[in-house]
Enzyme design. Structure first.
Site, PDB file in Angstrom:
ATOM      1  N   PRO A 190       0.795  -1.237   0.000  1.00 48.24           N
ATOM      2  CA  PRO A 190       0.000   0.000   0.000  1.00 48.24           C
ATOM      3  C   PRO A 190       0.828   1.288   0.000  1.00 48.24           C
ATOM      4  O   PRO A 190       0.274   2.359  -0.112  1.00 48.24           O
ATOM      5  CB  PRO A 190      -0.808  -0.111   1.298  1.00 48.24           C
ATOM      6  N   GLY A 191       2.179   1.178   0.171  1.00 48.59           N
ATOM      7  CA  GLY A 191       2.967   2.399  -0.016  1.00 48.59           C
ATOM      8  C   GLY A 191       3.943   2.750   1.093  1.00 48.59           C
ATOM      9  O   GLY A 191       4.440   3.874   1.132  1.00 48.59           O
ATOM     10  N   GLY A 192       4.263   1.814   1.948  1.00 51.43           N
ATOM     11  CA  GLY A 192       5.204   2.111   3.049  1.00 51.43           C
ATOM     12  C   GLY A 192       6.582   2.531   2.553  1.00 51.43           C
ATOM     13  O   GLY A 192       7.148   3.529   3.014  1.00 51.43           O
TER      14      GLY A 192
ATOM     15  N   ASP B 267       2.892  -1.564  -8.922  1.00 48.80           N
ATOM     16  CA  ASP B 267       2.215  -2.680  -8.255  1.00 48.80           C
ATOM     17  C   ASP B 267       0.970  -3.016  -9.048  1.00 48.80           C
ATOM     18  O   ASP B 267       0.451  -2.163  -9.775  1.00 48.80           O
ATOM     19  CB  ASP B 267       1.842  -2.303  -6.797  1.00 48.80           C
TER      20      ASP B 267
ATOM     21  N   ASP C  62       2.470  -5.355 -13.756  1.00 50.80           N
ATOM     22  CA  ASP C  62       3.305  -6.441 -13.247  1.00 50.80           C
ATOM     23  C   ASP C  62       4.760  -5.945 -13.320  1.00 50.80           C
ATOM     24  O   ASP C  62       5.256  -5.649 -14.414  1.00 50.80           O
ATOM     25  CB  ASP C  62       3.085  -7.677 -14.136  1.00 50.80           C
TER      26      ASP C  62
ATOM     27  N   ASP D 102       9.955  -5.189  -3.221  1.00 42.76           N
ATOM     28  CA  ASP D 102       9.385  -5.926  -2.079  1.00 42.76           C
ATOM     29  C   ASP D 102       8.247  -6.815  -2.574  1.00 42.76           C
ATOM     30  O   ASP D 102       7.308  -7.112  -1.839  1.00 42.76           O
ATOM     31  CB  ASP D 102       8.877  -4.904  -1.043  1.00 42.76           C
TER      32      ASP D 102
ATOM     33  N   LYS E  57      11.831 -13.125  -0.784  1.00 46.74           N
ATOM     34  CA  LYS E  57      10.768 -13.760   0.012  1.00 46.74           C
ATOM     35  C   LYS E  57      10.978 -15.262   0.020  1.00 46.74           C
ATOM     36  O   LYS E  57      11.082 -15.882  -1.046  1.00 46.74           O
ATOM     37  CB  LYS E  57       9.393 -13.448  -0.584  1.00 46.74           C
TER      38      LYS E  57
HETATM   39  C1  LIG Z   1       4.807  -7.082   0.912  1.00 44.19           C
HETATM   40  S1  LIG Z   1       3.769  -6.196  -0.150  1.00 44.19           S
HETATM   41  C2  LIG Z   1       4.681  -4.734  -0.389  1.00 44.19           C
HETATM   42  C3  LIG Z   1       4.581  -3.778   0.753  1.00 44.19           C
HETATM   43  C4  LIG Z   1       5.200  -2.427   0.405  1.00 44.19           C
HETATM   44  N1  LIG Z   1       6.641  -2.527   0.205  1.00 44.19           N
HETATM   45  C5  LIG Z   1       4.937  -1.371   1.451  1.00 44.19           C
HETATM   46  O1  LIG Z   1       5.908  -0.840   1.979  1.00 44.19           O
HETATM   47  O2  LIG Z   1       3.786  -1.057   1.719  1.00 44.19           O
HETATM   48  C6  LIG Z   1       4.005  -7.044  -1.645  1.00 44.19           C
HETATM   49  C7  LIG Z   1       3.342  -6.408  -2.857  1.00 44.19           C
HETATM   50  O3  LIG Z   1       3.774  -7.088  -4.011  1.00 44.19           O
HETATM   51  C8  LIG Z   1       2.748  -6.925  -4.978  1.00 44.19           C
HETATM   52  N2  LIG Z   1       2.991  -7.829  -6.105  1.00 44.19           N
HETATM   53  C9  LIG Z   1       2.951  -9.180  -6.151  1.00 44.19           C
HETATM   54  N3  LIG Z   1       3.305  -9.619  -7.374  1.00 44.19           N
HETATM   55  C10 LIG Z   1       3.592  -8.515  -8.114  1.00 44.19           C
HETATM   56  C11 LIG Z   1       4.048  -8.293  -9.442  1.00 44.19           C
HETATM   57  N4  LIG Z   1       4.292  -9.330 -10.257  1.00 44.19           N
HETATM   58  N5  LIG Z   1       4.240  -7.042  -9.856  1.00 44.19           N
HETATM   59  C12 LIG Z   1       3.997  -5.985  -9.053  1.00 44.19           C
HETATM   60  N6  LIG Z   1       3.574  -6.123  -7.774  1.00 44.19           N
HETATM   61  C13 LIG Z   1       3.372  -7.367  -7.320  1.00 44.19           C
HETATM   62  C14 LIG Z   1       1.482  -7.189  -4.198  1.00 44.19           C
HETATM   63  O4  LIG Z   1       0.373  -6.622  -4.851  1.00 44.19           O
HETATM   64  C15 LIG Z   1       1.817  -6.500  -2.877  1.00 44.19           C
HETATM   65  O5  LIG Z   1       1.277  -5.205  -2.838  1.00 44.19           O
END
Ligand SMILES: C[S@@+](CC[C@H](N)C(=O)[O-])C[C@H]1O[C@@H](n2cnc3c(N)ncnc32)[C@H](O)[C@@H]1O
Length: 313
Positions: free
Chosen positions: A180-182, A198, A218, A236, A265
């Protein structure tokens, strides 16, 4: 008093991930609480701290133990698993180490941080040099509980503090997996220009921050040429580590980015366990670590994940 250098390194486990370290180390030479002495070998990532020059000290009194440490350097953090009362008495004779929450950015002190433990009333294991600059391998930041939309920014802060490098005002950053944007919040606050990618949306107030551009996409199907030159690439995204590695290979080959901070991850347990459980990927972190001028660490704010960092020299 008798001081003996120990051959090898002492690794301190990450709470909850003891099995990961055991899997990486194989059979250690000795085990003391959360500490494992090993003769070395391959790269080891799943630790909170590594004691790089361990020695064993046999001593008669509390004062003798404390002055032996003080003679080496100022900063020593205790890592006790037994002899707690005696350990506290030794610690009380050493200079105080502050463990209060730190503001961000927090410059790592130049003086080295050592670590020590007691095996019995008259035997200490210690190391003046450790892999982590933080006392006992641990840092806590003063949190902002209102502005950021998630707590994920804390691991970004920790990575930047460890790199001793910050994205400067106007520097061009890609934040992949930004929702969400941290991380985007933390980068925009530093004055950086952030391209946040994202498949899910950013929180509106984060997307509206100065310098933030959001692309719903993506991340891995965006080519480096689509984005252009970057000062920093942050990622992330929740994905299997080989997918991230392949994408990062493209960025490295393009020469379009200088600095990287990516979360690797990890999914699954150490041995897979039951039929529906996966085995964690222990190989891809090694490939990341082999990239020149880079490192793979388990940050204090990482959970079931590692962080790969590469900063331009
Ligand atoms: C752990 S969260 C990120 C949290 C973010 N760093 C923050 O500080 O709020 C992982 C994110 O990866 C995104 N995600 C997963 N696969 C993705 C892809 N192929 N391309 C872009 N985003 C992706 C998900 O939608 C999710 O929002």
């Amino acid at each position: 008093m008798n001081r003996i250098t120990l051959q090898g390194r002492v690794y301190q486990t990450v709470p909850g991930f003891e099995d990961h370290l055991k899997k990486e180390l194989g059979t250690p030479k000795a085990c003391w609480g959360s500490l494992f002495l090993t003769s070395g070998g391959g790269p080891v990532f799943w630790h909170q701290n590594c004691w790089l020059e361990p020695f064993r000290l046999e001593f008669d009194s509390i004062g003798e133990a404390a002055s032996a440490l003080r003679e080496i350097q100022r900063n020593w953090a205790a890592c006790l698993f037994t002899q707690f009362r005696r350990g506290r008495l030794i610690a009380s004779k050493l200079p105080t180490i502050s463990v209060r929450p730190r503001p961000f950015p927090w410059p790592i002190p130049e003086a080295p941080m050592g670590a020590w433990t007691l095996l019995d009333p008259h035997t200490m294991i210690a190391s003046a040099r450790c892999s982590s600059p933080f006392p006992g391998g641990f840092i806590e930041f003063e949190e902002d509980k209102l502005a950021p939309p998630s707590r994920a920014y804390l691991k970004l802060w920790e990575a930047l503090v460890r790199l001793c490098r910050l994205p400067g005002p106007g520097e061009r950053c890609l934040d992949a997996g930004a929702s969400p944007g941290g991380w985007t919040w933390a980068l925009a606050r530093l004055g950086a220009r952030v391209i946040s990618v994202d498949r899910a949306p950013l929180e509106e107030r984060i997307a509206a921050m100065s310098g933030v551009e959001y692309i719903r996409h993506d991340a891995f199907t965006l080519k480096p040429e689509d984005i252009g030159p970057l000062d920093w690439l942050f990622c992330d995204v929740v994905c299997y580590p080989p997918r991230l590695y392949k994408w990062i290979e493209k960025w490295l080959a393009s020469g379009l980015c200088r600095n990287f901070v990516c979360t690797i991850k990890m999914q699954g347990g150490v041995d897979g366990g039951s039929a529906d459980r996966e085995t964690a990927d222990f190989e891809t972190p090694k490939r990341f670590a082999a990239i020149p001028d880079s490192t793979v660490v388990h940050l204090c704010y990482n959970k079931h994940e590692l962080t790969w960092m590469k900063a331009s020299p």
